[in-house]
Design an enzyme around this catalytic site. Structure first.
Site, PDB file in Angstrom:
ATOM      1  N   LYS A 172     -14.556  -4.676  -4.652  1.00 17.08           N
ATOM      2  CA  LYS A 172     -16.453  -4.176  -6.010  1.00 17.08           C
ATOM      3  C   LYS A 172     -15.842  -3.944  -6.781  1.00 17.08           C
ATOM      4  O   LYS A 172     -15.121  -3.363  -7.139  1.00 17.08           O
ATOM      5  CB  LYS A 172     -16.492  -2.778  -5.123  1.00 17.08           C
ATOM      6  N   LYS A 174     -16.830  -3.796 -10.821  1.00 15.04           N
ATOM      7  CA  LYS A 174     -17.826  -2.587 -11.511  1.00 15.04           C
ATOM      8  C   LYS A 174     -18.519  -3.272 -13.073  1.00 15.04           C
ATOM      9  O   LYS A 174     -17.749  -4.092 -13.669  1.00 15.04           O
ATOM     10  CB  LYS A 174     -17.092  -0.964 -12.503  1.00 15.04           C
ATOM     11  N   ASP A 203     -21.771  -3.410  -8.869  1.00 14.25           N
ATOM     12  CA  ASP A 203     -22.014  -2.188  -8.960  1.00 14.25           C
ATOM     13  C   ASP A 203     -22.640  -1.848 -10.336  1.00 14.25           C
ATOM     14  O   ASP A 203     -21.349  -1.472 -11.677  1.00 14.25           O
ATOM     15  CB  ASP A 203     -21.244  -1.474  -8.089  1.00 14.25           C
ATOM     16  N   ASN A 205     -24.628   0.638 -11.626  1.00 18.54           N
ATOM     17  CA  ASN A 205     -24.353   2.060 -11.681  1.00 18.54           C
ATOM     18  C   ASN A 205     -25.304   2.433 -12.755  1.00 18.54           C
ATOM     19  O   ASN A 205     -25.580   3.765 -13.633  1.00 18.54           O
ATOM     20  CB  ASN A 205     -22.907   3.347 -12.237  1.00 18.54           C
ATOM     21  N   GLU A 229     -25.759  -3.615  -6.608  1.00 20.05           N
ATOM     22  CA  GLU A 229     -25.989  -2.250  -6.263  1.00 20.05           C
ATOM     23  C   GLU A 229     -26.189  -1.541  -7.539  1.00 20.05           C
ATOM     24  O   GLU A 229     -25.252  -1.908  -8.825  1.00 20.05           O
ATOM     25  CB  GLU A 229     -24.599  -1.372  -6.557  1.00 20.05           C
ATOM     26  N   GLU A 255     -26.739   6.059  -2.931  1.00 16.09           N
ATOM     27  CA  GLU A 255     -25.347   7.333  -3.433  1.00 16.09           C
ATOM     28  C   GLU A 255     -25.912   7.646  -4.267  1.00 16.09           C
ATOM     29  O   GLU A 255     -24.972   9.063  -4.227  1.00 16.09           O
ATOM     30  CB  GLU A 255     -24.473   6.285  -3.876  1.00 16.09           C
ATOM     31  N   ASP A 278     -24.759   9.367   1.599  1.00 11.70           N
ATOM     32  CA  ASP A 278     -23.791   9.175   1.517  1.00 11.70           C
ATOM     33  C   ASP A 278     -24.501  11.036   1.719  1.00 11.70           C
ATOM     34  O   ASP A 278     -24.973  11.803   1.463  1.00 11.70           O
ATOM     35  CB  ASP A 278     -23.056   9.617   0.154  1.00 11.70           C
ATOM     36  N   HIS A 305     -21.732   5.147   0.713  1.00  8.24           N
ATOM     37  CA  HIS A 305     -20.879   5.534  -0.415  1.00  8.24           C
ATOM     38  C   HIS A 305     -19.956   6.354   0.070  1.00  8.24           C
ATOM     39  O   HIS A 305     -20.344   7.274   0.598  1.00  8.24           O
ATOM     40  CB  HIS A 305     -21.822   5.487  -1.498  1.00  8.24           C
ATOM     41  N   GLU A 327     -16.874   2.079   1.476  1.00  9.83           N
ATOM     42  CA  GLU A 327     -15.924   1.768   0.861  1.00  9.83           C
ATOM     43  C   GLU A 327     -14.772   2.360   1.181  1.00  9.83           C
ATOM     44  O   GLU A 327     -14.693   3.077   2.174  1.00  9.83           O
ATOM     45  CB  GLU A 327     -17.087   2.498   0.288  1.00  9.83           C
TER      46      GLU A 327
HETATM   47  C1  0YR Z   1     -17.731   8.230 -10.255  1.00 13.46           C
HETATM   48  N1  0YR Z   1     -18.980   3.695  -5.071  1.00 13.46           N
HETATM   49  C2  0YR Z   1     -19.505   4.163  -6.967  1.00 13.46           C
HETATM   50  C3  0YR Z   1     -17.619   6.150  -9.388  1.00 13.46           C
HETATM   51  C4  0YR Z   1     -18.569   5.638  -7.216  1.00 13.46           C
HETATM   52  C5  0YR Z   1     -18.521   5.747  -8.824  1.00 13.46           C
HETATM   53  O1  0YR Z   1     -18.041   8.915  -9.369  1.00 13.46           O
HETATM   54  O2  0YR Z   1     -16.546   7.093  -8.325  1.00 13.46           O
HETATM   55  O3  0YR Z   1     -18.726   4.691  -9.343  1.00 13.46           O
HETATM   56  O4  0YR Z   1     -19.219   6.646  -7.563  1.00 13.46           O
HETATM   57  O5  0YR Z   1     -20.324   4.308  -8.032  1.00 13.46           O
HETATM   58  O6  0YR Z   1     -19.660   2.787  -5.460  1.00 13.46           O
HETATM   59 MG    MG Z   2     -21.699   2.832  -6.092  1.00 15.55          MG
END
Ligand code: 0YR
Ligand code: MG
Length: 370
Positions: A172, A174, A203, A205, A229, A255, A278, A305, A327
């Site tokens: 994965k 970011k 992802d 976020n 994501e 998550e 989660d 998650h 994950e």
């Molecule tokens: C910060 N996983 C996430 C890091 C992760 C976050 O919380 O751990 O990037 O939880 O999105 O999918």
């Molecule tokens: Mg995530």
């Protein structure tokens, strides 16, 4: 068996290379505020939430466990997990102030500790108790190679190592950085380095607005991405529904959702494809199971998650038919008595009795007793 005492625990474990970032969060430690539930038979159940190791909020969580829910648990039979969950969940005075947030995180840690006790008393790993099968394969995808604060060179070489040396078939990355073109360059570089057969997840976020997500989402299609994501704000059901209609790449999220009813709303709206509950944000294993059953009814894969750093979720994935992929983030490895094992990109079914979150002796010796 009867519950005799609740003991607060706060673990803070360093993350990879001293600090990681995604588009929204920056952290140096992973937090595991939770509880040891003691019983008259000598069994101890452990359950933790998952946080960014912010001590003031970690203290709120353990205070809620010990002082708010604790008195309702003393003297109870921990084997009555569902009945106890219903009892705690239905306390009107408590849900008046929190049907999500701190109270929910506290309930999650308690629920994990209760299941841990039940499995330990039965002498079985949780997945067996839940009816699971070790014959099932649970694949791991690795999140720890794709952090946003790492330069592109590091991301490419880490992802290559994860695939070529460690045997992962999915990683994965970011995205959601300040420059969407840079996001696309990073994904393109990793795709080139790994070749067409390795699966890549992305992802954001929760960072983008809807038009940003539509635009970047359409371009990500060129790199054959498994999912995007948390493209936009965590709670925006209608926005995710519109995005799902506008782009071809599937959407993953969950998550940040606290309750089974929040998942119901996203699933019913057609706003999510890969469902990511989660146990540490939902009220534990009990509510996770409700979400996983619901997703299965809609033919949606469940890919949790791992706020528990996979220690509990590995059991749930072996046991629940909606889960085949999980994950992997390694940050509690050095703090658990039996850290998860992954071989050639697949989880190895744990054999130790319990739910998987028993801290190591070293961890218990160094904890902040809150
Ligand atoms: C910060 N996983 C996430 C890091 C992760 C976050 O919380 O751990 O990037 O939880 O999105 O999918
Ligand atoms: Mg995530």
């Amino acid at each position: 068996m009867k519950i005799t005492k609740l003991e607060p625990i706060i673990l803070h474990a360093p993350v990879t290379r001293g600090g990681i970032a995604d588009s929204t969060h920056k952290l140096s430690h992973w937090g595991a505020p939770g509880v040891a539930i003691h019983t008259d038979t000598g069994h101890i159940g452990y359950g933790f939430s998952g946080t960014h190791a912010h001590l003031p909020t970690d203290r709120l969580i353990v205070d809620c466990i010990i002082h708010t829910y604790g008195p309702l648990l003393i003297g109870e039979d921990p084997g009555e997990v569902i009945a106890l969950w219903e009892k705690l969940h239905k306390q009107a005075e408590i849900y008046w102030v929190g049907r999500a947030g701190i109270t929910h995180l506290a309930l999650g840690a308690i629920d994990i500790a209760l299941w841990d006790l039940k499995a330990k008393a039965a002498g079985e790993p949780l997945w067996k108790l839940l009816g699971g099968s070790a014959k099932k394969k649970v694949e791991a995808y690795n999140t720890d190679g794709g952090w946003l604060n790492w330069p592109l060179k590091t991301v490419v070489s880490d992802c290559k190592r994860l695939v070529e040396k460690d045997g992962y078939r999915a990683v994965k990355l970011k995205v959601g950085g300040p420059n969407p073109l840079e996001d696309l360059r990073r994904v393109e570089a990793v795709r080139k380095a790994l070749g067409p057969d390795i699966r890549i997840m992305t992802d954001a976020n929760g960072r983008w607005t809807l038009p940003q997500a539509i635009q970047t989402g359409r371009r990500l299609k060129d790199f054959d991405i498994v999912w995007i994501e948390e493209p936009i704000y965590f709670d925006d059901v209608e926005g995710h529904r519109r995005l799902a209609e506008a782009i071809e790449t599937p959407i993953a999220l969950g998550e940040q959702l606290y309750t089974a009813s929040a998942f119901r709303d996203f699933i019913h709206a057609g706003a999510v494809h890969y469902v990511q509950p989660d146990v540490v944000r939902l009220a534990g294993i009990t509510e996770f199971w409700q979400v996983a059953d619901l997703a299965r009814c809609y033919s949606l894969p469940v890919v949790p998650h791992v706020g528990d750093m996979c220690q509990v979720h590995q059991h749930l994935c072996f046991a629940h038919p909606a889960c085949a992929l999980l994950e992997y983030i390694p940050w509690l490895r050095d703090w658990m008595e039996a850290p998860v094992k992954i071989k050639d990109g697949y989880y190895v079914a744990p054999e130790a009795p319990g739910a998987g979150m028993t801290p190591s002796r070293k961890a218990l010796a160094t904890i902040n007793k809150a």
